[in-house]
Design a protein around this motif. Structure first.
Motif, PDB file in Angstrom:
ATOM      1  N   LEU A  59      30.259 -14.430  10.539  1.00 22.19           N
ATOM      2  CA  LEU A  59      29.897 -15.367  11.685  1.00 22.19           C
ATOM      3  C   LEU A  59      28.585 -15.897  11.510  1.00 22.19           C
ATOM      4  CD1 LEU A  59      30.765 -16.288  14.332  1.00 22.19           C
ATOM      5  CD2 LEU A  59      29.581 -14.405  15.232  1.00 22.19           C
ATOM      6  N   TYR A  60      27.959 -15.123  11.105  1.00 17.88           N
ATOM      7  CA  TYR A  60      26.582 -15.408  10.770  1.00 17.88           C
ATOM      8  C   TYR A  60      25.654 -15.619   9.291  1.00 17.88           C
ATOM      9  CZ  TYR A  60      26.188 -14.610  15.838  1.00 17.88           C
ATOM     10  OH  TYR A  60      26.123 -14.548  17.188  1.00 17.88           O
ATOM     11  N   GLY A  61      26.447 -14.834   8.433  1.00 17.52           N
ATOM     12  CA  GLY A  61      25.783 -14.921   7.078  1.00 17.52           C
ATOM     13  C   GLY A  61      24.402 -14.277   6.769  1.00 17.52           C
ATOM     14  N   LYS A  62      24.272 -13.315   7.795  1.00 18.26           N
ATOM     15  CA  LYS A  62      23.067 -12.537   7.786  1.00 18.26           C
ATOM     16  C   LYS A  62      23.099 -11.343   8.618  1.00 18.26           C
ATOM     17  CE  LYS A  62      20.796 -16.140  10.348  1.00 18.26           C
ATOM     18  NZ  LYS A  62      19.929 -17.145  10.430  1.00 18.26           N
ATOM     19  N   THR A  63      22.194 -10.406   8.491  1.00 14.97           N
ATOM     20  CA  THR A  63      22.264  -9.222   9.143  1.00 14.97           C
ATOM     21  C   THR A  63      21.243  -9.342  10.346  1.00 14.97           C
ATOM     22  OG1 THR A  63      20.560  -8.061   7.901  1.00 14.97           O
ATOM     23  CG2 THR A  63      22.761  -7.647   7.224  1.00 14.97           C
ATOM     24  N   ALA A  64      21.348  -8.565  11.462  1.00 21.46           N
ATOM     25  CA  ALA A  64      20.528  -8.579  12.717  1.00 21.46           C
ATOM     26  C   ALA A  64      19.701  -7.350  12.622  1.00 21.46           C
ATOM     27  CB  ALA A  64      21.368  -8.362  13.848  1.00 21.46           C
ATOM     28  N   GLU A  65      18.610  -7.542  13.197  1.00 22.96           N
ATOM     29  CA  GLU A  65      17.567  -6.592  13.491  1.00 22.96           C
ATOM     30  C   GLU A  65      17.322  -6.089  15.067  1.00 22.96           C
ATOM     31  OE1 GLU A  65      13.334  -8.617  14.004  1.00 22.96           O
ATOM     32  OE2 GLU A  65      13.960  -8.872  12.142  1.00 22.96           O
ATOM     33  N   PRO A  66      17.438  -4.852  15.192  1.00 21.96           N
ATOM     34  CA  PRO A  66      17.269  -4.413  16.519  1.00 21.96           C
ATOM     35  C   PRO A  66      16.295  -4.962  17.292  1.00 21.96           C
ATOM     36  CG  PRO A  66      17.746  -2.608  14.734  1.00 21.96           C
ATOM     37  CD  PRO A  66      17.310  -3.646  14.271  1.00 21.96           C
ATOM     38  N   SER A  67      16.507  -5.201  18.591  1.00 20.39           N
ATOM     39  CA  SER A  67      14.978  -5.752  19.216  1.00 20.39           C
ATOM     40  C   SER A  67      15.196  -5.269  20.848  1.00 20.39           C
ATOM     41  CB  SER A  67      15.394  -7.300  19.481  1.00 20.39           C
ATOM     42  OG  SER A  67      14.360  -7.873  20.224  1.00 20.39           O
ATOM     43  N   ASP A  68      14.123  -5.036  21.373  1.00 15.59           N
ATOM     44  CA  ASP A  68      13.983  -4.722  22.778  1.00 15.59           C
ATOM     45  C   ASP A  68      13.970  -5.622  23.742  1.00 15.59           C
ATOM     46  OD1 ASP A  68      11.539  -5.597  22.024  1.00 15.59           O
ATOM     47  OD2 ASP A  68      10.423  -3.809  23.097  1.00 15.59           O
ATOM     48  N   LYS A  69      13.946  -6.866  23.053  1.00 15.78           N
ATOM     49  CA  LYS A  69      14.241  -8.235  24.018  1.00 15.78           C
ATOM     50  C   LYS A  69      15.762  -8.521  24.365  1.00 15.78           C
ATOM     51  CE  LYS A  69       9.920 -10.271  22.775  1.00 15.78           C
ATOM     52  NZ  LYS A  69       9.107 -11.363  22.230  1.00 15.78           N
ATOM     53  N   VAL A  70      16.568  -7.917  23.712  1.00 17.88           N
ATOM     54  CA  VAL A  70      17.902  -8.126  24.056  1.00 17.88           C
ATOM     55  C   VAL A  70      18.618  -6.871  24.749  1.00 17.88           C
ATOM     56  CG1 VAL A  70      20.209  -8.205  22.929  1.00 17.88           C
ATOM     57  CG2 VAL A  70      18.397  -9.093  21.629  1.00 17.88           C
ATOM     58  N   LYS A  71      18.805  -7.141  26.162  1.00 18.36           N
ATOM     59  CA  LYS A  71      19.328  -6.301  27.098  1.00 18.36           C
ATOM     60  C   LYS A  71      20.839  -6.175  27.274  1.00 18.36           C
ATOM     61  CE  LYS A  71      14.807  -5.353  28.172  1.00 18.36           C
ATOM     62  NZ  LYS A  71      14.066  -4.383  27.299  1.00 18.36           N
ATOM     63  N   LEU A  72      21.223  -5.117  26.592  1.00 18.29           N
ATOM     64  CA  LEU A  72      22.733  -4.917  26.628  1.00 18.29           C
ATOM     65  C   LEU A  72      23.253  -3.858  27.936  1.00 18.29           C
ATOM     66  CD1 LEU A  72      25.809  -5.019  25.674  1.00 18.29           C
ATOM     67  CD2 LEU A  72      24.956  -3.234  23.907  1.00 18.29           C
ATOM     68  N   ASP A  73      23.882  -4.507  28.681  1.00 18.16           N
ATOM     69  CA  ASP A  73      24.385  -3.566  29.945  1.00 18.16           C
ATOM     70  C   ASP A  73      25.863  -3.284  29.873  1.00 18.16           C
ATOM     71  OD1 ASP A  73      24.265  -2.091  32.225  1.00 18.16           O
ATOM     72  OD2 ASP A  73      24.580  -3.919  33.627  1.00 18.16           O
ATOM     73  N   ALA A  74      26.024  -2.234  29.568  1.00 21.04           N
ATOM     74  CA  ALA A  74      27.360  -1.554  29.500  1.00 21.04           C
ATOM     75  C   ALA A  74      27.654  -0.130  30.006  1.00 21.04           C
ATOM     76  CB  ALA A  74      28.010  -1.717  27.999  1.00 21.04           C
ATOM     77  N   PRO A  75      28.777   0.325  30.676  1.00 18.19           N
ATOM     78  CA  PRO A  75      28.868   1.678  30.923  1.00 18.19           C
ATOM     79  C   PRO A  75      28.711   2.571  30.229  1.00 18.19           C
ATOM     80  CG  PRO A  75      30.796   0.417  31.325  1.00 18.19           C
ATOM     81  CD  PRO A  75      30.113  -0.439  30.734  1.00 18.19           C
ATOM     82  N   GLU A  76      28.258   4.008  30.203  1.00 19.58           N
ATOM     83  CA  GLU A  76      28.167   4.952  29.324  1.00 19.58           C
ATOM     84  C   GLU A  76      29.488   5.390  29.091  1.00 19.58           C
ATOM     85  OE1 GLU A  76      25.108   7.856  29.905  1.00 19.58           O
ATOM     86  OE2 GLU A  76      23.518   6.341  30.326  1.00 19.58           O
ATOM     87  N   ILE A  77      30.270   5.464  30.437  1.00 19.17           N
ATOM     88  CA  ILE A  77      31.720   6.088  30.232  1.00 19.17           C
ATOM     89  C   ILE A  77      32.559   4.918  30.994  1.00 19.17           C
ATOM     90  CG2 ILE A  77      33.209   7.793  31.330  1.00 19.17           C
ATOM     91  CD1 ILE A  77      31.021   9.796  31.056  1.00 19.17           C
ATOM     92  N   ALA A  78      33.615   4.559  30.160  1.00 17.36           N
ATOM     93  CA  ALA A  78      34.462   3.634  30.767  1.00 17.36           C
ATOM     94  C   ALA A  78      35.881   4.325  30.991  1.00 17.36           C
ATOM     95  CB  ALA A  78      34.877   2.569  29.927  1.00 17.36           C
ATOM     96  N   GLU A  79      35.936   4.399  32.530  1.00 13.19           N
ATOM     97  CA  GLU A  79      37.221   5.059  32.790  1.00 13.19           C
ATOM     98  C   GLU A  79      38.402   4.050  32.672  1.00 13.19           C
ATOM     99  OE1 GLU A  79      36.961   5.590  37.162  1.00 13.19           O
ATOM    100  OE2 GLU A  79      35.039   6.443  37.004  1.00 13.19           O
ATOM    101  N   ASN A  80      38.378   2.974  32.327  1.00 15.19           N
ATOM    102  CA  ASN A  80      39.510   2.218  31.914  1.00 15.19           C
ATOM    103  C   ASN A  80      39.167   1.376  30.455  1.00 15.19           C
ATOM    104  OD1 ASN A  80      41.788   0.661  31.447  1.00 15.19           O
ATOM    105  ND2 ASN A  80      42.028  -0.146  33.567  1.00 15.19           N
ATOM    106  N   GLY A  81      39.572   1.575  29.541  1.00 15.93           N
ATOM    107  CA  GLY A  81      39.321   0.685  28.295  1.00 15.93           C
ATOM    108  C   GLY A  81      39.863  -0.548  28.277  1.00 15.93           C
TER     109      GLY A  81
END
Length: 161
Positions: A59-81
């Motif tokens: 997709l991008y042709g390169k690798t990504a670096e971790p950043s604290d400026k990207v906020k990912l919100d997802a449940p720790e436990i998903a009751e329904n996959g």
């Protein structure tokens, strides 16, 4: 005695006329963003990749670096996959795309969005996840890739059943 010829103004005729006027008015609205989005090339090969690293490279042709400026919100436990709510926001400037990768799904790239210039870089979606796995969000900003990851535990359902 009065006789009338021609069309009588019925409710149906008035509604048809009002709808025609409304549709003609839409012809003057600018639909340039819709036309430009239609010209973007669909990343077909990236969506076919089974491995997360291969999908990112395709997709991008390169690798990504971790950043604290990207906020990912997802449940720790998903009751329904089958329906896992996720969202990404970022404070980075010049964002051009946001993508979601699910490592243990049959195909790693789950969603990819082109972000138009001047748009608030925030995306929300509901993903289908096969099993407990790592979720990665990648934001492309100013030609560089930034990422955020989160482990999501899936308890029922999902891609794998």
């Amino acid at each position: 005695m009065t006789t009338t010829t021609g069309l009588r103004p019925t409710r149906r005729l008035i509604l048809q006329g009002a709808a025609s006027v409304a549709l003609l008015g839409l012809g003057n609205l600018p639909f340039a963003p819709a036309r430009s989005a239609a010209n973007d090339k669909y990343p077909e090969e990236a969506f076919k990749q089974k491995n997360e690293a291969d999908a990112i490279k395709t997709l991008y042709g390169k690798t990504a670096e971790p950043s604290d400026k990207v906020k990912l919100d997802a449940p720790e436990i998903a009751e329904n996959g089958g329906v896992v709510p996720i969202s990404v926001t970022t404070s980075l400037d010049k964002v051009t795309s946001i993508s979601f990768f699910v490592a243990e799904n049959p195909f790693a790239l789950a969603a990819s969005y082109k972000i138009s210039n001047g748009t608030i870089p925030a995306v929300a979606n509901r993903l289908k996840m096969a099993k407990t796995t790592k979720l990665t969000a990648i934001v492309e900003a100013d030609g560089k890739l930034y990422s955020a990851t989160k482990e999501v535990k899936v308890t029922v359902g999902g891609c794998g059943g």
